[in-house]
Write a protein that holds these residues in place. Sequence first.
Motif, mmCIF file in Angstrom:
data_model
loop_
_atom_site.group_PDB
_atom_site.id
_atom_site.type_symbol
_atom_site.label_atom_id
_atom_site.label_comp_id
_atom_site.label_asym_id
_atom_site.label_seq_id
_atom_site.Cartn_x
_atom_site.Cartn_y
_atom_site.Cartn_z
ATOM 1 N N LEU A 122 0.828 -1.211 0.000
ATOM 2 C CA LEU A 122 0.000 0.000 0.000
ATOM 3 C C LEU A 122 0.860 1.259 0.000
ATOM 4 O O LEU A 122 0.464 2.285 -0.589
ATOM 5 C CB LEU A 122 -0.918 -0.020 1.234
ATOM 6 N N THR A 123 2.003 1.180 0.634
ATOM 7 C CA THR A 123 2.921 2.336 0.628
ATOM 8 C C THR A 123 3.419 2.606 -0.780
ATOM 9 O O THR A 123 3.540 3.771 -1.222
ATOM 10 C CB THR A 123 4.081 2.080 1.589
ATOM 11 N N ARG A 124 3.750 1.544 -1.501
ATOM 12 C CA ARG A 124 4.211 1.711 -2.880
ATOM 13 C C ARG A 124 3.110 2.290 -3.776
ATOM 14 O O ARG A 124 3.389 3.001 -4.746
ATOM 15 C CB ARG A 124 4.653 0.367 -3.444
ATOM 16 N N GLN A 125 1.833 1.998 -3.407
ATOM 17 C CA GLN A 125 0.720 2.540 -4.187
ATOM 18 C C GLN A 125 0.410 3.988 -3.829
ATOM 19 O O GLN A 125 -0.452 4.596 -4.469
ATOM 20 C CB GLN A 125 -0.514 1.682 -3.957
ATOM 21 N N GLY A 126 1.060 4.512 -2.807
ATOM 22 C CA GLY A 126 0.854 5.909 -2.426
ATOM 23 C C GLY A 126 -0.362 6.141 -1.571
ATOM 24 O O GLY A 126 -0.902 7.256 -1.541
ATOM 25 N N LYS A 127 -0.823 5.115 -0.798
ATOM 26 C CA LYS A 127 -1.975 5.273 0.066
ATOM 27 C C LYS A 127 -1.618 6.111 1.276
ATOM 28 O O LYS A 127 -0.455 6.209 1.673
ATOM 29 C CB LYS A 127 -2.501 3.908 0.527
ATOM 30 N N GLU A 128 -2.639 6.717 1.883
ATOM 31 C CA GLU A 128 -2.443 7.512 3.092
ATOM 32 C C GLU A 128 -2.184 6.588 4.283
ATOM 33 O O GLU A 128 -2.514 5.410 4.270
ATOM 34 C CB GLU A 128 -3.680 8.368 3.360
ATOM 35 N N ALA A 129 -1.588 7.198 5.305
ATOM 36 C CA ALA A 129 -1.223 6.405 6.488
ATOM 37 C C ALA A 129 -2.456 5.838 7.182
ATOM 38 O O ALA A 129 -2.472 4.668 7.618
ATOM 39 C CB ALA A 129 -0.406 7.251 7.474
ATOM 40 N N GLU A 130 -3.523 6.646 7.300
ATOM 41 C CA GLU A 130 -4.733 6.159 7.949
ATOM 42 C C GLU A 130 -5.355 5.007 7.170
ATOM 43 O O GLU A 130 -5.817 4.001 7.745
ATOM 44 C CB GLU A 130 -5.740 7.300 8.093
ATOM 45 N N GLU A 131 -5.379 5.141 5.885
ATOM 46 C CA GLU A 131 -5.934 4.081 5.047
ATOM 47 C C GLU A 131 -5.109 2.799 5.146
ATOM 48 O O GLU A 131 -5.655 1.691 5.189
ATOM 49 C CB GLU A 131 -5.988 4.560 3.595
ATOM 50 N N ILE A 132 -3.794 2.966 5.234
ATOM 51 C CA ILE A 132 -2.913 1.784 5.371
ATOM 52 C C ILE A 132 -3.161 1.078 6.702
ATOM 53 O O ILE A 132 -3.269 -0.158 6.763
ATOM 54 C CB ILE A 132 -1.443 2.218 5.242
ATOM 55 N N GLU A 133 -3.281 1.863 7.795
ATOM 56 C CA GLU A 133 -3.501 1.267 9.118
ATOM 57 C C GLU A 133 -4.832 0.520 9.173
ATOM 58 O O GLU A 133 -4.938 -0.567 9.754
ATOM 59 C CB GLU A 133 -3.452 2.342 10.199
#
Length: 404
Positions: free
Chosen positions: A85-96
């Motif tokens: 998800l980090t590589r896809q550029g997602k936000e931190a809240e969305e990743i958590e």
Amino acid sequence: MSVKLRFRRMGRKKLPVFGLVATDSRSPRDGRFIEDLGRYEPVAEPSTVKLDAERIVYWLGEGAQPSHTVRNLLQKEGILLRWALTRQGKEAEEIEAAVAEFKERQAEKGAAKGKKTRAERRAEALAAERKAAQEKAAELEKERQEREAELRRQREEAEAAARAEAEAAREETAAAAADSEALTQAADEPAAADEPAAAEETEAAGQPTDADAGEQAEAQQEAEAEGGDAATAEATAETVAEEAPDTAEEQPAAEEETAEAVADDAGEEVADQTEAGAEQADEVEAAPAEEPTEAASEEPAEETAAEPEAAAEEVATEEAPAEEATEADDLSDVNGIGPKYSEILTSAGITTFAQLAETSVERLQEILTEAGSTTAGNEETWPEQARLLAAGDTEGHAAYVESL
């Protein structure tokens, strides 16, 4: 330089702790490393995982390659999802949120599969051991009852044989007594019959009886006492000679009367003796029949009492070799027992695999604690390992150790 994410072994023997490190792929497993990224304790209940997710994502972004085991652990903890998800550029809240949802799904899958904890596995192992011990106890009890039944049967057979021997001895004694009485009676009858015949022969021969000889001797003595001279003795002798023919003439008639009287008396005496002999034979037959009974009943009784004791001694002699001491086993063959634990168990009297298999886990922990040592962490598996080794099942032991 190629960076690799892998585990580094730490902790102590039988209680491993693995450290996740970023290291040069050319370095040895426990050698130098670049950065420590967390800890993994698989032996703990439940297993403990403490990882630095941000640094792991950083090294993954730098091209670090995780090992196969590390990749599985990162996937289970949701770190690979976080990196994707980090590589896809997602936000931190969305990743958590995505990571939390992933972990919930993983927990539900584990509960649905019914994965057993270590405590549950230990409880099942203990239950299986108790069941096996109960079955073994039941088998031993059955063997003991069979041995007692066999001893009881042998004792009854010995008593029956003793009674038969006593009865046979009584019969033989009674028969011998009857034969002896018959022989005694047969010997007495001819003697009684010979006495009247001898008296008749003496009288028929005309010989003077004992009474006549006694009278003549008394007369001669009286004559010698009165005069003492030879003339008187001659006159007495002539007188006796003159009276002798008269006596001889009168003797046949007296002998006939005496013979008839003697014959009558002898017949009565023989009849009396015959009746007395019959009564005595009856008494003798009754008496010996009772006396040998007591003697015979006493002797076999002692033999009967001695034979069960001899049978018991023979059984004790056959079971004695089973109580001989066995040689001590090398307890260090059990996975988890080293020289120190082996010495502690030996001091506590546990020297063989069989003794170790019969010892409970609580007792083993108590022995180690009393010796001032810490528990090994896997002592609950020692009895099962010892049971397999005592049975000589080395392959089963190796498979059991591998499954731990």
